[in-house]
Design a protein around this motif. Structure first.
Motif, PDB file in Angstrom:
ATOM      1  N   LYS A  10       0.627  -0.943   0.176  1.00  0.00           N
ATOM      2  CA  LYS A  10       0.037   0.359   0.361  1.00  0.00           C
ATOM      3  C   LYS A  10       0.807   1.552   0.040  1.00  0.00           C
ATOM      4  CE  LYS A  10      -3.579  -1.437   2.741  1.00  0.00           C
ATOM      5  NZ  LYS A  10      -4.548  -1.827   4.049  1.00  0.00           N
ATOM      6  N   GLU A  12      -0.231   5.533  -0.127  1.00  0.00           N
ATOM      7  CA  GLU A  12      -0.491   7.195  -0.331  1.00  0.00           C
ATOM      8  C   GLU A  12      -0.440   7.608  -1.585  1.00  0.00           C
ATOM      9  OE1 GLU A  12      -1.542   9.007   3.556  1.00  0.00           O
ATOM     10  OE2 GLU A  12      -1.354   7.225   3.873  1.00  0.00           O
ATOM     11  N   TYR A  56      -1.034  -1.029  -4.780  1.00  0.00           N
ATOM     12  CA  TYR A  56      -2.522  -0.490  -3.752  1.00  0.00           C
ATOM     13  C   TYR A  56      -2.110   0.764  -3.303  1.00  0.00           C
ATOM     14  CZ  TYR A  56      -6.353  -0.911  -0.724  1.00  0.00           C
ATOM     15  OH  TYR A  56      -7.517  -1.374  -0.402  1.00  0.00           O
ATOM     16  N   HIS A  57      -3.330   1.254  -4.036  1.00  0.00           N
ATOM     17  CA  HIS A  57      -3.384   3.041  -3.190  1.00  0.00           C
ATOM     18  C   HIS A  57      -4.387   2.887  -2.349  1.00  0.00           C
ATOM     19  CE1 HIS A  57      -2.745   4.744  -7.325  1.00  0.00           C
ATOM     20  NE2 HIS A  57      -1.080   4.816  -7.121  1.00  0.00           N
ATOM     21  N   SER A  58      -3.988   3.362  -1.149  1.00  0.00           N
ATOM     22  CA  SER A  58      -4.368   3.875   0.292  1.00  0.00           C
ATOM     23  C   SER A  58      -5.200   5.393   0.871  1.00  0.00           C
ATOM     24  CB  SER A  58      -4.031   2.643   1.335  1.00  0.00           C
ATOM     25  OG  SER A  58      -3.086   3.397   1.454  1.00  0.00           O
ATOM     26  N   SER A  59      -5.521   5.593   1.663  1.00  0.00           N
ATOM     27  CA  SER A  59      -6.035   6.898   1.955  1.00  0.00           C
ATOM     28  C   SER A  59      -6.468   7.972   0.688  1.00  0.00           C
ATOM     29  CB  SER A  59      -5.110   6.890   2.808  1.00  0.00           C
ATOM     30  OG  SER A  59      -4.604   6.166   3.625  1.00  0.00           O
ATOM     31  N   PRO A  63      -9.628   4.122  -3.298  1.00  0.00           N
ATOM     32  CA  PRO A  63      -8.676   2.975  -3.277  1.00  0.00           C
ATOM     33  C   PRO A  63      -8.694   1.663  -3.966  1.00  0.00           C
ATOM     34  CG  PRO A  63     -10.032   3.028  -0.703  1.00  0.00           C
ATOM     35  CD  PRO A  63     -11.220   4.565  -2.092  1.00  0.00           C
ATOM     36  N   VAL A 130      -5.146  -8.140   2.753  1.00  0.00           N
ATOM     37  CA  VAL A 130      -5.911  -7.006   2.815  1.00  0.00           C
ATOM     38  C   VAL A 130      -7.771  -6.925   2.735  1.00  0.00           C
ATOM     39  CG1 VAL A 130      -6.891  -6.822   0.342  1.00  0.00           C
ATOM     40  CG2 VAL A 130      -5.834  -4.778   0.949  1.00  0.00           C
ATOM     41  N   ARG A 136      -5.117  -3.368   8.213  1.00  0.00           N
ATOM     42  CA  ARG A 136      -3.836  -2.203   8.342  1.00  0.00           C
ATOM     43  C   ARG A 136      -2.818  -2.286   7.615  1.00  0.00           C
ATOM     44  NH1 ARG A 136      -6.823   2.299   8.213  1.00  0.00           N
ATOM     45  NH2 ARG A 136      -5.204   3.377   9.509  1.00  0.00           N
ATOM     46  N   SER A 138       0.562  -2.111   5.658  1.00  0.00           N
ATOM     47  CA  SER A 138       1.241  -2.051   4.840  1.00  0.00           C
ATOM     48  C   SER A 138       1.181  -2.220   3.497  1.00  0.00           C
ATOM     49  CB  SER A 138       1.568  -0.517   4.936  1.00  0.00           C
ATOM     50  OG  SER A 138       2.713  -0.862   5.126  1.00  0.00           O
TER      51      SER A 138
END
Length: 161
Positions: A10, A12, A56-59, A63, A130, A136, A138
């Motif tokens: 992950k 951001e 993976y794009h998070s926040s 997402p 995931v 949580r 990363s």
């Protein structure tokens, strides 16, 4: 030689998006800032150059998996832990006893964004870390079955089967 493994990593997108990674020299970025011991241990003890990565794009607003990459190096010391100007500074970490590691990740290609809701509808992904409530981390391992299902979805646009 061991067979490649697979990982979901992950990031951001405001910090490092798949586009940023693809634009980097040799499309390679250092995966800095991991401050969770289990994720660090995956990088230090299990990741090998050549392993597959789901980027993976998070926040963010949308997402999900946004690209395919590979681990491009073995683990090494993350220098951000020693930099007081870094958001990842760790005053308890010392150069002679570093706590945090990184690997280099090479972006291979951008994909459509494959979100959690779509992944949750695929039986082959039922046990994917995931997708577990409260996860949580990363960095999480991905099984070969999960990797095949996800890459098939990304290439063909629908769930396997």
């Amino acid at each position: 030689m061991t067979a490649p493994q697979y990982w979901l990593m992950k990031s951001e997108p405001d910090e490092c998006s798949i586009d940023d990674a693809l634009a980097a020299p040799n499309a390679t970025v250092p995966w800095t800032g991991v401050r969770n011991y289990q994720a660090r241990n995956f990088m230090r003890d299990a990741m090998r150059a050549g392993d597959g990565v789901l980027f993976y794009h998070s926040s963010c607003a949308e997402p999900g998996i946004a690209g395919i990459a590979r681990v491009a190096s073995g683990a090494r010391v993350d220098p951000t832990q020693f930099d007081p100007d870094s958001p990842y500074y760790d005053p308890k970490s010392k150069p002679d006893a570093p706590r945090w590691q990184l690997v280099d990740v090479q972006a291979l290609r951008k994909t459509r964004v494959l979100g959690l809701a779509e992944m949750r509808g695929v039986p082959e992904l039922a046990d994917m870390q995931v997708l577990k409530r409260g996860n949580r981390l990363s960095i999480t391992p991905v099984t070969q079955k999960e990797w095949r299902a996800l890459t098939d979805m990304l290439e063909h646009g629908d769930a396997p089967g």
